[in-house]
Design a protein around this motif. Sequence first.
Motif: not given
Length: 415
Positions: A44-45, A73-74, A47
């Motif tokens: 789902t995500r 990530r990000k 970082e």
Amino acid sequence: MTQVLVQRTADAALRTRAASVIPGGMYGHMNAAGLPEAYPQFMTRGEGSRVWDADGNEYLDFMCGWGPIVLGRKDPVVEAAVRAQLELGDLLDGPSPVMVDLAELLVELVPHADWAMLAKNGTDATTACVSIARASTGRRKVLVATGAYHGAIPWCTPRPGGVLPEDRAHLGYFDYNDVASLEAAVAEAGDDLAGIIVSPVRQELARDQEMATVEFARAIRTVCDRTGAVMILDDVRCGFRLDLGGSWEPLGVQPDLAAWSKAIANGYSLAAITGRDGLRSAASSIYVTGSFWYSAVSMAASMATLTQLRDTDALARMAASGQRLRDGLAAQSAAHGFVTTQTGPVQMPLLRFADDDAGSTLARTWTNEAVKRGVYLHPVHNWFLSAAHTSDDIDLALERTDDAFAELARLARQG
């Protein structure tokens, strides 16, 4: 002992829903159906150096989206560039000026490059390279290493479904790192040899990775110079993670064409083809395009990614983290009584068990235990590190992989 993750209800529900609307429930390289039971299918995500699955379980991520995440990530610089470009627009009725900026940057960074073309994924890039080689030479035969992966369309896919003999009628094969095999394939192709496509590292599932020897790389360059064939380096998997100028730069060997993707834009979809000036006309003569190939957002993300890789110590940090991980895993496996090999670049490692069976049972059991403990590895595909992996991340991962080795040893004692 690290906590073992057990919650899988949301993932199970999503798999059930997917099975009714997606062929096979999932397809391609991210299909988790063939992986051990602890692996989630849905994420789902993400970082930094971590990802979270649909049940909220957190993992130290050593697959990096299967390679595209190179800065973490990000990454704030990349995301700021993306937001700024989104304010202007992404897909317009003509390419954004950032396309020229990025092509100029690629020519600056890559020693062999006099020009660049942009696409969306690695298969686009390798296929365009093959087409350019044939257009330039007027010949048909292209040589590839046996078992090599160069994409997912009929001329190169590893799966036979839907593939016709005609799709591969003009491919020839040689053994990686075997100069005699290469020369035999060249002789068989004769005057019809258009090009040779090769990856910087031999990377096949469930077997040790194999770094190219200087002799082998130079032999390909020599053959292409002698025959007028085009040398293509498939740098899709390794490119911009090992060396900004190309993964065979340390060997002193430059291709005529190179295919790039994965790490080029830190997770945004983009690919590139770079080439020598002598192939510019051939590149102009082929028709390659796509509605999404001119995405300005992905190009802005690439500008931010590549400039950071150029201007910071990101490549060195990846190498240091990879070596720290490799050293730690070697010590752990020995301490628990296992003989393992670790192959490939330290930024793209793979661990295998010397006494494993054809089904990679030991590797699958060990990585399953690691995943249960929040370390996302793969049993048979090489892993990836990013610049977001800190020393603390590596040390935490090693605490958990040590527990996974201990559990593997316990299971082995039980028979």
